[in-house]
Design a protein around this motif. Structure first.
Motif, PDB file in Angstrom:
ATOM      1  N   GLU A   3       0.829  -1.213   0.000  1.00 18.58           N
ATOM      2  CA  GLU A   3       0.000   0.000   0.000  1.00 18.58           C
ATOM      3  C   GLU A   3       0.858   1.256   0.000  1.00 18.58           C
ATOM      4  O   GLU A   3       0.503   2.261  -0.624  1.00 18.58           O
ATOM      5  CB  GLU A   3      -0.978  -0.007   1.175  1.00 18.58           C
ATOM      6  N   VAL A   4       2.014   1.212   0.678  1.00 20.69           N
ATOM      7  CA  VAL A   4       2.919   2.363   0.654  1.00 20.69           C
ATOM      8  C   VAL A   4       3.470   2.567  -0.757  1.00 20.69           C
ATOM      9  O   VAL A   4       3.526   3.704  -1.261  1.00 20.69           O
ATOM     10  CB  VAL A   4       4.068   2.178   1.668  1.00 20.69           C
ATOM     11  N   CYS A   5       3.865   1.483  -1.411  1.00 16.55           N
ATOM     12  CA  CYS A   5       4.377   1.581  -2.790  1.00 16.55           C
ATOM     13  C   CYS A   5       3.321   2.148  -3.731  1.00 16.55           C
ATOM     14  O   CYS A   5       3.600   3.031  -4.553  1.00 16.55           O
ATOM     15  CB  CYS A   5       4.831   0.209  -3.283  1.00 16.55           C
ATOM     16  N   TRP A   6       2.108   1.653  -3.640  1.00 14.57           N
ATOM     17  CA  TRP A   6       1.037   2.098  -4.524  1.00 14.57           C
ATOM     18  C   TRP A   6       0.637   3.542  -4.237  1.00 14.57           C
ATOM     19  O   TRP A   6       0.368   4.317  -5.154  1.00 14.57           O
ATOM     20  CB  TRP A   6      -0.182   1.186  -4.378  1.00 14.57           C
ATOM     21  N   ALA A   7       0.577   3.902  -2.958  1.00 12.15           N
ATOM     22  CA  ALA A   7       0.111   5.240  -2.588  1.00 12.15           C
ATOM     23  C   ALA A   7       1.112   6.321  -2.962  1.00 12.15           C
ATOM     24  O   ALA A   7       0.727   7.468  -3.248  1.00 12.15           O
ATOM     25  CB  ALA A   7      -0.190   5.299  -1.098  1.00 12.15           C
ATOM     26  N   THR A   8       2.395   5.994  -2.973  1.00  8.27           N
ATOM     27  CA  THR A   8       3.430   7.009  -3.167  1.00  8.27           C
ATOM     28  C   THR A   8       4.164   6.886  -4.491  1.00  8.27           C
ATOM     29  O   THR A   8       4.939   7.781  -4.848  1.00  8.27           O
ATOM     30  CB  THR A   8       4.469   6.926  -2.034  1.00  8.27           C
ATOM     31  N   ASN A   9       3.931   5.772  -5.210  1.00  6.50           N
ATOM     32  CA  ASN A   9       4.692   5.523  -6.438  1.00  6.50           C
ATOM     33  C   ASN A   9       6.188   5.473  -6.160  1.00  6.50           C
ATOM     34  O   ASN A   9       7.002   5.864  -7.007  1.00  6.50           O
ATOM     35  CB  ASN A   9       4.411   6.594  -7.492  1.00  6.50           C
ATOM     36  N   THR A  10       6.511   5.049  -4.962  1.00  3.22           N
ATOM     37  CA  THR A  10       7.896   5.045  -4.492  1.00  3.22           C
ATOM     38  C   THR A  10       8.164   3.735  -3.760  1.00  3.22           C
ATOM     39  O   THR A  10       7.279   3.229  -3.068  1.00  3.22           O
ATOM     40  CB  THR A  10       8.136   6.222  -3.512  1.00  3.22           C
ATOM     41  N   PRO A  11       9.368   3.173  -3.875  1.00  7.40           N
ATOM     42  CA  PRO A  11       9.668   1.940  -3.127  1.00  7.40           C
ATOM     43  C   PRO A  11       9.494   2.141  -1.628  1.00  7.40           C
ATOM     44  O   PRO A  11       9.844   3.204  -1.084  1.00  7.40           O
ATOM     45  CB  PRO A  11      11.139   1.660  -3.481  1.00  7.40           C
ATOM     46  N   TYR A  12       8.974   1.133  -0.974  1.00  8.06           N
ATOM     47  CA  TYR A  12       8.784   1.190   0.480  1.00  8.06           C
ATOM     48  C   TYR A  12      10.102   1.509   1.180  1.00  8.06           C
ATOM     49  O   TYR A  12      10.143   2.292   2.128  1.00  8.06           O
ATOM     50  CB  TYR A  12       8.238  -0.154   0.963  1.00  8.06           C
ATOM     51  N   SER A  13      11.181   0.907   0.694  1.00 10.41           N
ATOM     52  CA  SER A  13      12.482   1.053   1.367  1.00 10.41           C
ATOM     53  C   SER A  13      13.000   2.479   1.338  1.00 10.41           C
ATOM     54  O   SER A  13      13.879   2.832   2.135  1.00 10.41           O
ATOM     55  CB  SER A  13      13.509   0.117   0.733  1.00 10.41           C
ATOM     56  N   SER A  14      12.474   3.326   0.458  1.00 13.19           N
ATOM     57  CA  SER A  14      12.953   4.705   0.390  1.00 13.19           C
ATOM     58  C   SER A  14      12.571   5.505   1.628  1.00 13.19           C
ATOM     59  O   SER A  14      13.143   6.563   1.892  1.00 13.19           O
ATOM     60  CB  SER A  14      12.394   5.402  -0.858  1.00 13.19           C
ATOM     61  N   PHE A  15      11.600   4.993   2.390  1.00 19.72           N
ATOM     62  CA  PHE A  15      11.164   5.690   3.600  1.00 19.72           C
ATOM     63  C   PHE A  15      11.897   5.196   4.853  1.00 19.72           C
ATOM     64  O   PHE A  15      11.679   5.717   5.943  1.00 19.72           O
ATOM     65  CB  PHE A  15       9.657   5.519   3.803  1.00 19.72           C
ATOM     66  N   LEU A  16      12.749   4.200   4.677  1.00 12.94           N
ATOM     67  CA  LEU A  16      13.450   3.620   5.814  1.00 12.94           C
ATOM     68  C   LEU A  16      14.739   4.378   6.111  1.00 12.94           C
ATOM     69  O   LEU A  16      15.345   4.985   5.230  1.00 12.94           O
ATOM     70  CB  LEU A  16      13.776   2.144   5.553  1.00 12.94           C
ATOM     71  N   ASN A  17      15.141   4.276   7.385  1.00 12.96           N
ATOM     72  CA  ASN A  17      16.451   4.788   7.815  1.00 12.96           C
ATOM     73  C   ASN A  17      16.620   6.287   7.599  1.00 12.96           C
ATOM     74  O   ASN A  17      17.723   6.769   7.338  1.00 12.96           O
ATOM     75  CB  ASN A  17      17.587   4.030   7.115  1.00 12.96           C
ATOM     76  N   LYS A  18      15.503   7.019   7.641  1.00 13.63           N
ATOM     77  CA  LYS A  18      15.606   8.476   7.636  1.00 13.63           C
ATOM     78  C   LYS A  18      16.059   8.941   9.033  1.00 13.63           C
ATOM     79  O   LYS A  18      16.113   8.155   9.975  1.00 13.63           O
ATOM     80  CB  LYS A  18      14.243   9.088   7.300  1.00 13.63           C
ATOM     81  N   LYS A  19      16.330  10.212   9.168  1.00 13.84           N
ATOM     82  CA  LYS A  19      16.760  10.749  10.453  1.00 13.84           C
ATOM     83  C   LYS A  19      15.695  10.506  11.510  1.00 13.84           C
ATOM     84  O   LYS A  19      14.523  10.821  11.314  1.00 13.84           O
ATOM     85  CB  LYS A  19      17.052  12.243  10.330  1.00 13.84           C
ATOM     86  N   LYS A  20      16.085   9.923  12.616  1.00 12.45           N
ATOM     87  CA  LYS A  20      15.137   9.584  13.667  1.00 12.45           C
ATOM     88  C   LYS A  20      14.912  10.761  14.617  1.00 12.45           C
ATOM     89  O   LYS A  20      15.681  11.711  14.666  1.00 12.45           O
ATOM     90  CB  LYS A  20      15.647   8.374  14.464  1.00 12.45           C
ATOM     91  N   ALA A  21      13.859  10.648  15.385  1.00 16.19           N
ATOM     92  CA  ALA A  21      13.512  11.701  16.346  1.00 16.19           C
ATOM     93  C   ALA A  21      14.521  11.739  17.488  1.00 16.19           C
ATOM     94  O   ALA A  21      15.172  10.741  17.805  1.00 16.19           O
ATOM     95  CB  ALA A  21      12.116  11.442  16.898  1.00 16.19           C
ATOM     96  N   THR A  22      14.640  12.927  18.084  1.00 15.22           N
ATOM     97  CA  THR A  22      15.511  13.061  19.245  1.00 15.22           C
ATOM     98  C   THR A  22      14.769  12.578  20.485  1.00 15.22           C
ATOM     99  O   THR A  22      13.541  12.538  20.529  1.00 15.22           O
ATOM    100  CB  THR A  22      15.934  14.522  19.436  1.00 15.22           C
ATOM    101  N   ARG A  23      15.518  12.196  21.497  1.00 11.62           N
ATOM    102  CA  ARG A  23      14.948  11.714  22.752  1.00 11.62           C
ATOM    103  C   ARG A  23      15.529  12.518  23.916  1.00 11.62           C
ATOM    104  O   ARG A  23      16.645  13.033  23.833  1.00 11.62           O
ATOM    105  CB  ARG A  23      15.268  10.225  22.947  1.00 11.62           C
ATOM    106  N   ASN A  24      14.751  12.598  25.001  1.00 13.72           N
ATOM    107  CA  ASN A  24      15.218  13.333  26.176  1.00 13.72           C
ATOM    108  C   ASN A  24      15.880  12.390  27.178  1.00 13.72           C
ATOM    109  O   ASN A  24      15.919  12.666  28.374  1.00 13.72           O
ATOM    110  CB  ASN A  24      14.060  14.078  26.842  1.00 13.72           C
ATOM    111  N   PHE A  25      16.377  11.259  26.666  1.00 13.82           N
ATOM    112  CA  PHE A  25      17.099  10.310  27.518  1.00 13.82           C
ATOM    113  C   PHE A  25      18.186   9.631  26.690  1.00 13.82           C
ATOM    114  O   PHE A  25      18.158   9.648  25.455  1.00 13.82           O
ATOM    115  CB  PHE A  25      16.150   9.253  28.092  1.00 13.82           C
ATOM    116  N   ILE A  26      19.122   9.042  27.409  1.00 15.22           N
ATOM    117  CA  ILE A  26      20.173   8.247  26.769  1.00 15.22           C
ATOM    118  C   ILE A  26      19.874   6.775  27.034  1.00 15.22           C
ATOM    119  O   ILE A  26      19.800   6.354  28.194  1.00 15.22           O
ATOM    120  CB  ILE A  26      21.559   8.595  27.334  1.00 15.22           C
ATOM    121  N   PRO A  27      19.666   5.977  25.996  1.00  7.85           N
ATOM    122  CA  PRO A  27      19.455   4.549  26.238  1.00  7.85           C
ATOM    123  C   PRO A  27      20.784   3.840  26.507  1.00  7.85           C
ATOM    124  O   PRO A  27      21.787   4.121  25.851  1.00  7.85           O
ATOM    125  CB  PRO A  27      18.823   4.055  24.926  1.00  7.85           C
ATOM    126  N   ILE A  28      20.765   2.964  27.485  1.00  2.00           N
ATOM    127  CA  ILE A  28      21.923   2.099  27.742  1.00  2.00           C
ATOM    128  C   ILE A  28      21.451   0.675  27.497  1.00  2.00           C
ATOM    129  O   ILE A  28      20.644   0.139  28.253  1.00  2.00           O
ATOM    130  CB  ILE A  28      22.460   2.261  29.180  1.00  2.00           C
TER     131      ILE A  28
END
Length: 307
Positions: free
Chosen positions: A171-196
């Motif tokens: 559905e993502v491919c059809w809706a955007t005319n773009t490969p699904y994988s093109s939406f992956l690994n974009k810049k992620k959101a910032t967090r107010n904590f450090i994960p350990i």
């Protein structure tokens, strides 16, 4: 500075015991990111913490939803972050624990951002799946996003057998005319904590033995009876889960009970392998043997937070 101690590892490795020990030491609370322990109708088959364990340390997102409620990883990300904001006001150290790598990553790193999908396209994909089956979705994705299909074949072939995931890709491919994988690994959101990140592991033979033991305990506690009550709702996404699917097959006369039990063990081993494959991609995880003394892990964490 806020710190989120994130405990991951395969099923039956001892994550709950470690998280409780750390919660007691740091006087904090536990956020579960186990995607099947959210559901109140599924207790035995998901190995939720016992009442005693829940009393020892405060847990969140344990049996807080119903299998009849649609609930996505995006929903969990929003709710978990909101809960953590409240918890960090009380203590700058909190704990996230679970075997669902996607859900842990959503909290710690953020989700990939996808466009909204027109309802007509979503319904069209569903109709095509109902008419032509899973092979149609697999072939369509291979045509529209061959690179991502190749990655799935190599690293996570089970996903290609998951109708919900496959319909989402198409559905993502059809809706955007773009490969699904093109939406992956974009810049992620910032967090107010450090994960350990803390990972628990064991030699394969030991892990498989622990899995077999857990399955035996589930059966003793009444897994079959729990599954029988849920049988009329087996089509729900939450119940597409190891331990339930196999018992459903038994009740429908497709396999014997002994075969169902062996299938649960085998499929749980496969699930644990997929969990480890996901986690091993994260080079921020410090791995410990499951029998490591909890004090040693506490010392490691305190060093990380004081560096």
């Amino acid at each position: 500075m806020n710190y989120l101690i994130t405990i991951i590892g395969p099923t039956a490795i001892g994550k709950t015991a470690l998280s409780i020990a750390l919660a007691q030491h740091f006087k904090c609370e536990i956020v579960s990111c186990d995607s099947r322990q959210f559901f109140k109708e599924m207790q035995i088959g998901t190995a939720v913490p016992t009442l005693q364990e829940l009393e020892v340390a405060k847990h969140h997102f344990i049996q807080n939803k119903s299998i009849f409620q649609p609930y996505t990883v995006g929903d969990f990300e929003k709710e978990a972050l909101a809960k953590l904001d409240v918890l960090f006001e009380q203590n700058n150290i909190q704990i996230l624990v679970g075997g669902s790598g996607l859900y842990a990553d959503a909290v710690c790193k953020g989700m990939d951002v996808f466009p909204a999908i027109d309802i007509n396209i979503r319904e069209l994909v569903t109709t095509k799946f109902q008419q032509y089956g899973l092979s149609f979705l697999q072939q369509t994705l291979a045509e529209l996003d061959p690179d991502y299909t190749a990655i799935l074949v190599k690293t996570n072939p089970q996903t290609l057998q998951n109708p919900q995931r496959m319909m989402r890709f198409v559905e993502v491919c059809w809706a955007t005319n773009t490969p699904y994988s093109s939406f992956l690994n974009k810049k992620k959101a910032t967090r107010n904590f450090i994960p350990i990140w803390i990972g628990l592991e064991a030699e394969r033979a030991v892990l498989y033995s622990r899995i077999n033991q857990r399955v035996a305990i589930m059966l003793q506690e009444g897994l079959a009876a729990e599954a029988q009550k849920l049988l009329p709702n087996k089509h729900l996404n939450a119940l597409q889960t190891v331990g339930y699917r196999e018992i459903f097959d038994f009740f429908e006369g497709k396999i014997t009970f002994d075969c169902a039990v062996e299938s649960i063990k085998q499929n749980t081993r496969r699930f644990a392998k997929r969990q480890l494959t996901w986690f091993k991609k994260n080079d921020e995880i410090t791995w410990f043997d499951f029998e490591t003394n909890h004090n040693e892990i506490i010392a490691h964490l305190e060093k990380q937070m004081n560096t």
